[in-house]
Design a protein around this motif. Structure first.
Motif, PDB file in Angstrom:
ATOM      1  N   PRO A  40       0.530  -1.249   0.550  1.00  0.00           N
ATOM      2  CA  PRO A  40      -0.081   0.238   0.490  1.00  0.00           C
ATOM      3  C   PRO A  40       0.799   1.985  -0.483  1.00  0.00           C
ATOM      4  O   PRO A  40       0.006   2.570  -0.085  1.00  0.00           O
ATOM      5  CB  PRO A  40      -0.553  -0.086   0.958  1.00  0.00           C
ATOM      6  N   THR A  41       1.998   1.162   0.145  1.00  0.00           N
ATOM      7  CA  THR A  41       2.996   2.388   0.152  1.00  0.00           C
ATOM      8  C   THR A  41       3.542   2.163  -1.325  1.00  0.00           C
ATOM      9  O   THR A  41       3.990   3.838  -1.309  1.00  0.00           O
ATOM     10  CB  THR A  41       4.366   2.284   1.251  1.00  0.00           C
ATOM     11  N   PRO A  69      -3.165  -3.494  -3.916  1.00  0.00           N
ATOM     12  CA  PRO A  69      -4.114  -2.469  -2.583  1.00  0.00           C
ATOM     13  C   PRO A  69      -5.502  -2.024  -3.747  1.00  0.00           C
ATOM     14  O   PRO A  69      -4.952  -0.967  -4.842  1.00  0.00           O
ATOM     15  CB  PRO A  69      -2.825  -1.565  -2.083  1.00  0.00           C
ATOM     16  N   ASP A  74      -4.508   7.830  -2.400  1.00  0.00           N
ATOM     17  CA  ASP A  74      -5.271   8.825  -2.649  1.00  0.00           C
ATOM     18  C   ASP A  74      -6.102   8.314  -4.377  1.00  0.00           C
ATOM     19  O   ASP A  74      -7.202   9.140  -4.106  1.00  0.00           O
ATOM     20  CB  ASP A  74      -5.765  10.127  -2.132  1.00  0.00           C
ATOM     21  N   TYR A 100      -6.394  -5.994  -2.725  1.00  0.00           N
ATOM     22  CA  TYR A 100      -7.127  -5.901  -1.798  1.00  0.00           C
ATOM     23  C   TYR A 100      -6.831  -4.396  -1.027  1.00  0.00           C
ATOM     24  O   TYR A 100      -6.948  -3.358  -1.055  1.00  0.00           O
ATOM     25  CB  TYR A 100      -5.674  -6.509  -0.486  1.00  0.00           C
ATOM     26  N   LYS A 101      -7.897  -4.885   0.136  1.00  0.00           N
ATOM     27  CA  LYS A 101      -8.432  -3.421   0.880  1.00  0.00           C
ATOM     28  C   LYS A 101      -6.832  -2.896   1.808  1.00  0.00           C
ATOM     29  O   LYS A 101      -6.541  -3.323   2.450  1.00  0.00           O
ATOM     30  CB  LYS A 101      -9.794  -3.834   2.238  1.00  0.00           C
ATOM     31  N   ASN A 102      -6.862  -1.282   1.477  1.00  0.00           N
ATOM     32  CA  ASN A 102      -5.780  -1.216   1.831  1.00  0.00           C
ATOM     33  C   ASN A 102      -5.842  -1.428   3.988  1.00  0.00           C
ATOM     34  O   ASN A 102      -4.783  -1.547   4.666  1.00  0.00           O
ATOM     35  CB  ASN A 102      -6.173   0.433   2.161  1.00  0.00           C
ATOM     36  N   ASP A 103      -6.994  -1.179   4.055  1.00  0.00           N
ATOM     37  CA  ASP A 103      -6.767  -1.348   6.461  1.00  0.00           C
ATOM     38  C   ASP A 103      -7.696  -2.691   6.347  1.00  0.00           C
ATOM     39  O   ASP A 103      -7.500  -3.201   7.513  1.00  0.00           O
ATOM     40  CB  ASP A 103      -8.413  -0.355   6.092  1.00  0.00           C
ATOM     41  N   ASN A 104      -7.783  -3.175   5.155  1.00  0.00           N
ATOM     42  CA  ASN A 104      -7.871  -5.247   6.166  1.00  0.00           C
ATOM     43  C   ASN A 104      -6.762  -5.829   4.746  1.00  0.00           C
ATOM     44  O   ASN A 104      -8.072  -6.796   3.565  1.00  0.00           O
ATOM     45  CB  ASN A 104      -9.346  -5.376   6.203  1.00  0.00           C
ATOM     46  N   ASP A 107      -8.635  -8.481   2.877  1.00  0.00           N
ATOM     47  CA  ASP A 107      -9.784  -8.968   2.288  1.00  0.00           C
ATOM     48  C   ASP A 107      -9.370  -8.402   0.667  1.00  0.00           C
ATOM     49  O   ASP A 107      -8.968  -7.734   0.670  1.00  0.00           O
ATOM     50  CB  ASP A 107     -10.747  -7.613   2.809  1.00  0.00           C
ATOM     51  N   PRO A 141       2.028  -5.945   4.184  1.00  0.00           N
ATOM     52  CA  PRO A 141       1.055  -5.959   5.197  1.00  0.00           C
ATOM     53  C   PRO A 141       1.485  -7.449   6.126  1.00  0.00           C
ATOM     54  O   PRO A 141       1.388  -8.959   5.092  1.00  0.00           O
ATOM     55  CB  PRO A 141       0.353  -6.133   5.230  1.00  0.00           C
TER      56      PRO A 141
END
Length: 146
Positions: A40-41, A69, A74, A100-104, A107, A141
């Motif tokens: 995600p980075t 991600p 943004d 995949y979802k950044n916050d999970n 998922d 992650p």
């Protein structure tokens, strides 16, 4: 792309160029599948570079997947790359897209699957032989890695 055989196992990657982040072999169907992971980075440019890497892995793989991600800088990068797959790549090269979802990171969604394989003879491909797995450990992650 159908079902994988019962012996779908992780195999080592060639440390030379190009080198996927992970590779699996399916001895029952005689397939090698490569994966390019982007964290995600990553930048938007890096995601597009990953698309090129996924295509380059077809030199020694039967199919490959780009794992990205949903959002980078943004920006809905998964939607953007999905549009590229739909308008340019679908049914032309055996490359799939997973997001995949950044916050999970657990998922995940199979955005574009591989519909067919390359027609190149396997004897012309390089073997996947070494053990270079640094990118997954450094960039991914932890939940996505597992």
């Amino acid at each position: 792309m159908g079902h994988c055989g019962k012996d779908f196992l992780r195999t080592a990657c060639d440390a030379d160029f190009p080198s996927p982040d992970a590779a699996f072999s399916d001895s029952e169907n005689n397939l090698i599948i490569s994966f390019e992971f982007k964290p995600p980075t990553e930048t938007k440019r890096g995601i597009l570079t990953g698309l090129g890497q996924s295509i380059a892995y077809l030199q020694f793989s039967d199919l490959s997947y780009l794992i990205i991600p949903e959002v980078v800088e943004d920006y809905n990068i998964a939607g953007h790359v999905s549009d590229i797959f739909s308008s340019v790549l679908s049914d032309k090269v055996p490359v799939g897209l997973i997001s995949y979802k950044n916050d999970n990171p657990t998922d995940v969604s199979l955005v574009h699957n591989v519909n067919g394989l390359q027609s190149d003879a396997k004897s012309e491909r390089k073997a996947v032989t070494n053990n270079r797995f640094w990118a997954k450990h450094v960039d991914m992650p932890i939940p996505l890695f597992h």
